[in-house]
Design a protein around this motif. Sequence first.
Motif, PDB file in Angstrom:
ATOM      1  N   TRP A 183     -20.561  42.466 -10.140  1.00 25.00           N
ATOM      2  CA  TRP A 183     -20.859  41.510  -9.067  1.00 25.00           C
ATOM      3  C   TRP A 183     -21.404  42.242  -7.844  1.00 25.00           C
ATOM      4  CZ3 TRP A 183     -20.438  36.204  -8.917  1.00 25.00           C
ATOM      5  CH2 TRP A 183     -20.631  35.618  -7.655  1.00 25.00           C
ATOM      6  N   SER A 229      -8.646  37.449  -4.228  1.00 24.94           N
ATOM      7  CA  SER A 229     -10.014  36.931  -4.334  1.00 24.94           C
ATOM      8  C   SER A 229     -10.979  38.071  -4.643  1.00 24.94           C
ATOM      9  CB  SER A 229     -10.380  36.227  -3.025  1.00 24.94           C
ATOM     10  OG  SER A 229     -11.551  35.469  -3.183  1.00 24.94           O
ATOM     11  N   THR A 230     -12.273  37.755  -4.670  1.00 31.16           N
ATOM     12  CA  THR A 230     -13.232  38.775  -5.121  1.00 31.16           C
ATOM     13  C   THR A 230     -13.890  39.521  -3.960  1.00 31.16           C
ATOM     14  OG1 THR A 230     -15.078  37.207  -5.259  1.00 31.16           O
ATOM     15  CG2 THR A 230     -13.711  37.470  -7.211  1.00 31.16           C
ATOM     16  N   ASN A 231     -14.812  38.851  -3.271  1.00 29.18           N
ATOM     17  CA  ASN A 231     -15.597  39.525  -2.219  1.00 29.18           C
ATOM     18  C   ASN A 231     -15.709  38.612  -1.009  1.00 29.18           C
ATOM     19  OD1 ASN A 231     -16.677  40.108  -4.991  1.00 29.18           O
ATOM     20  ND2 ASN A 231     -17.752  41.709  -3.899  1.00 29.18           N
ATOM     21  N   ASN A 263     -10.786  41.964  -4.513  1.00 27.25           N
ATOM     22  CA  ASN A 263     -10.777  42.918  -5.646  1.00 27.25           C
ATOM     23  C   ASN A 263     -12.177  43.311  -6.100  1.00 27.25           C
ATOM     24  OD1 ASN A 263     -11.781  40.886  -7.483  1.00 27.25           O
ATOM     25  ND2 ASN A 263      -9.742  39.979  -7.452  1.00 27.25           N
ATOM     26  N   ASP A 271     -14.261  41.623  -7.658  1.00 30.53           N
ATOM     27  CA  ASP A 271     -14.429  41.047  -8.998  1.00 30.53           C
ATOM     28  C   ASP A 271     -14.070  42.036 -10.100  1.00 30.53           C
ATOM     29  OD1 ASP A 271     -14.801  38.557 -10.091  1.00 30.53           O
ATOM     30  OD2 ASP A 271     -16.883  38.907 -10.630  1.00 30.53           O
ATOM     31  N   ASN A 331     -10.601  33.254  -8.918  1.00 28.73           N
ATOM     32  CA  ASN A 331     -11.619  33.154  -9.980  1.00 28.73           C
ATOM     33  C   ASN A 331     -11.076  33.823 -11.240  1.00 28.73           C
ATOM     34  OD1 ASN A 331     -12.023  35.967  -9.661  1.00 28.73           O
ATOM     35  ND2 ASN A 331     -14.237  35.776  -9.872  1.00 28.73           N
ATOM     36  N   SER A 349      -9.635  37.487 -10.701  1.00 25.32           N
ATOM     37  CA  SER A 349      -8.524  37.455  -9.738  1.00 25.32           C
ATOM     38  C   SER A 349      -7.288  36.844 -10.392  1.00 25.32           C
ATOM     39  CB  SER A 349      -8.901  36.620  -8.516  1.00 25.32           C
ATOM     40  OG  SER A 349     -10.174  36.985  -8.035  1.00 25.32           O
TER      41      SER A 349
END
Length: 327
Positions: free
Chosen positions: A68, A166-168, A200, A202, A228, A231
């Motif tokens: 990602w 979460s991702t970004n 994290n 992703d 997501n 996560s």
Amino acid sequence: MKNVFKLGAGIAMAAMLSSGSAYAQEDTITIGFLPGVVDPFYQVMELGVNAAAESLGINVVTQVPPTWGVETQTPILDAMVARGDIDYLIIAPTDKDQMVGPLQNAVDAGIKVITVDTFLGDGDYKNGPVTFPLSAIGSDNVEGGRIAARGLAEAIGGEGKVYINSTNPNVSSVEDRATGFKEVMDNEYPGIEVVGLDFNLDDMNTAVQQTAATLERVPDLAGVFGTNVFSAQGAGTAVVNAGLGGAVQVVAYDATQFAIEQLREGVVSLVLAQKPYDMGYLAVQFAAADAGGVTSLPPRVETGFAIISRDNVDDPAVARFIYQVPE
Ligand code: T6T
């Protein structure tokens, strides 16, 4: 948000769009499909893209970034533009601001853009800061975050400490999910405290480590929201590794087989299934409709959710939204 086309009301339009295949036989178009990353959500979206393209006789060039981020997505986008044969681009931008420039270059090269899942700017392509995409097709992620919050609140009895993995930052989808989640916890559950939000990038292993560290730091943690696929997988894995399955509740965004297994095991209390197949299918239909002269495409389409719990997971009307990816 204004100008929102609710999918439930759009059956007549969908039928109209799919009957527009006559043009495709005479004058076909080429679509570039550039999702966010390799994951089950986008794999299901690709099935929708391919099904619609096949029914309309449209060529699709698909390139999926291995990780990602703007750094991996931009060169793939640039290469698609450089091919010179792409008419429409269906893309999930990996950053709502940083992908504007690269996509403006695509537009300048004569390519029309439809965003799926994630959007650019504030997603309002009529009155917002970015107006060049034809449409933003995806989930209402603020609402999804609210649903996740109410589900987690109920699972933990309306009080305790909760954490978001979460991702970004600056990705419309997951940012909106965290916003909706915090809004509900702040306004509706005075007994619940959101004790942290980690990014994290992703990466599931990072999600595992971050959630494990939070479980150490906050020994009375009651729940985790995984925003997501990776996560939620990381959060659920860390909870199980700590021997806290069932004691610390997890709400999972995205209906992977893994999330459903953890739902059945009592680790996950709620799974939000998005509709990636619909997003991909509709995006191709929109490109075909635009190429066929349709001028009234809705600038925003919300595709809805299936909310999966232990009570309805075996109901075929719900189970059909669990992400099924080819082996
Ligand atoms: O949750 C989806 C997608 O909606 C999000 O924008 C990025 O992550 C996923 O692809 C799941 O991994």
